[in-house]
Design an enzyme around this catalytic site. Structure first.
Site, short mmCIF file in Angstrom:
data_model
loop_
_atom_site.label_atom_id
_atom_site.label_comp_id
_atom_site.label_asym_id
_atom_site.label_seq_id
_atom_site.Cartn_x
_atom_site.Cartn_y
_atom_site.Cartn_z
N MET A 1 0.83 -1.20 0.00
CA MET A 1 0.00 0.00 0.00
C MET A 1 0.86 1.25 0.00
SD MET A 1 -3.22 0.64 2.44
CE MET A 1 -4.53 1.71 1.92
N ASP A 151 -4.33 -2.70 8.52
CA ASP A 151 -3.91 -2.78 7.13
C ASP A 151 -2.82 -3.84 7.00
OD1 ASP A 151 -3.55 -2.31 4.45
OD2 ASP A 151 -2.32 -0.54 4.72
N PHE A 152 -3.14 -5.04 7.47
CA PHE A 152 -2.19 -6.15 7.40
C PHE A 152 -2.13 -6.64 5.96
CE2 PHE A 152 -2.25 -7.84 12.05
CZ PHE A 152 -2.01 -6.56 12.52
N GLU A 153 -0.94 -6.69 5.41
CA GLU A 153 -0.75 -7.11 4.03
C GLU A 153 0.32 -8.20 3.96
OE1 GLU A 153 -0.19 -3.79 1.38
OE2 GLU A 153 -1.65 -2.55 2.43
N GLY A 154 0.67 -8.58 2.73
CA GLY A 154 1.76 -9.53 2.53
C GLY A 154 1.52 -10.85 3.22
#
Length: 368
Positions: A1, A151-154
């Site tokens: 992001m 906003d946890f990603e990956g």
């Protein structure tokens, strides 16, 4: 992001956090049509640094990007303002805190966003969970914030091979995140603003794939679904990132691609209608109310893949709220109470002459 944050500072929690501001339930304190934007706070990039005090009045929820962990599994979240060497016009901490209060006095919500592209958060242990709660609380209290954006990603969230029921998750990173957020919500009360910004891979892809499955699929597929479901009563807004996404199958069993209104209509319809997880009609992810849904879009072509011009934004809103101008995909309902839009980011919108926010205000007849 976004790019990674830098110049992190450990923060101590002072006495007397501003709980009075959270007495009103978070959703009730939002406008009927809400605009959510991320503010590059701990780093700079090609869009330039924007001081919080200079954030335009169009933004109802301002997500401070980003709080990041000291390591992927520590649960220890740190947040600091952009270093002056990187952002020459950065505020002092006292100026920033004053800007938070000023925005709140205008009716805005200011949240700490945890994660982002480079902020992997894996709460693999109960110790990491408890550290997450204490460190996030310290940031919220230090700056007097209104809540939390996840906003946890990956590779932050993934499902174990035996974790097949989104209603009863078993994977530690899922269970511990749910527990941590519930603890934070209980601490701060019903006015605590809680938002989530998952990618389509972690949500809508769950219609086809959920976890690794028997064929060894990606264990991250659909991994946000148990988190959203367990926290649906606590959740203020879900704004899935309808960008930087591959093709995703919609409820019409057709693949939808970024770049036009159709993608936003199909992806949002799935959230508002509900869908069988992994195609199992006996295991349906229930619909979310439109008041808890905002559509995530890039603010400019520079901000991310999948940017659409204002005309396509408006087509998507017309279709979902009025059932007009729908094109090839026909949604399963009409939702005039759809809460609004989210964008990456406030900085990129400003860089793009505020095209995104001005269009939102004009569409809903808002004066800001």
């Amino acid at each position: 992001m976004a790019l990674a944050a830098s110049g992190m500072l450990a923060l101590q929690s002072p006495a007397g956090a501003s709980d009075a501001r959270r007495a009103t339930p978070a959703a009730d304190a939002l406008p009927a049509h809400t605009l959510v934007g991320y503010l590059h706070t701990s780093f700079a990039n090609g869009s330039g640094y924007t001081r919080l005090a200079d954030t335009p009045a169009s933004w109802d929820i301002i997500d401070l990007a980003f709080g990041e962990p000291t390591s992927a599994t520590s649960g220890d979240i740190r947040f600091g303002l952009c270093p002056r060497t990187e952002c020459p016009n950065v505020e002092t901490k006292d100026e920033f805190k004053a800007a938070v209060k000023a925005k709140q006095a205008q009716g805005k919500k200011v949240l700490i966003s945890i994660g982002g592209q480079n902020g992997q958060v894996q709460l693999t242990t109960t110790q990491a969970r408890d550290t997450f709660v204490s460190s996030v609380s310290a940031i919220i209290d230090e700056y007097g914030l209104d809540g939390l954006d996840i906003d946890f990603e990956g590779h932050s969230l993934s499902l174990g091979a035996n974790d097949t029921d989104f209603k009863n998750p078993k994977s530690p990173v899922i269970v511990n995140l749910i527990s941590a957020v519930k603890t934070l919500k209980a601490k701060y009360g019903s006015g605590f603003t809680l938002t989530m910004a998952p990618e389509t891979f972690f949500v809508q892809l769950g219609y086809q794939h959920y976890g690794p499955g028997q064929w060894g699929a990606d264990p991250r597929a659909g991994a946000y679904l148990p988190v959203i479901h367990a926290l649906r009563d606590d959740l203020t807004l879900l704004h899935v990132q309808d960008y930087n996404s591959g093709p995703v199958m919609g409820l019409d069993n057709q693949y939808h691609q970024m770049g036009g209104a159709d993608f936003h209509i199909a992806m949002t319809d799935m959230l508002l209608t509900g869908f069988p997880v992994k195609g199992n009609a006996a295991n349906v992810f229930p619909p979310l109310p439109p008041e808890k849904i905002a559509i995530g879009m890039p603010a400019s072509p520079h901000a991310g893949n999948g940017h659409v011009p204002p005309a396509e934004v408006n087509k998507a809103l017309d279709c979902l709220t009025k059932n007009t101008d729908c094109g090839s995909y026909k949604p399963h309902g009409k939702w005039p109470a759809l809460r609004g839009l989210m964008t990456w980011s406030i900085n990129w919108d400003r860089f793009n002459n505020r095209e995104f926010s001005k269009n939102f205000d004009a569409y809903f007849g808002r004066v800001t």
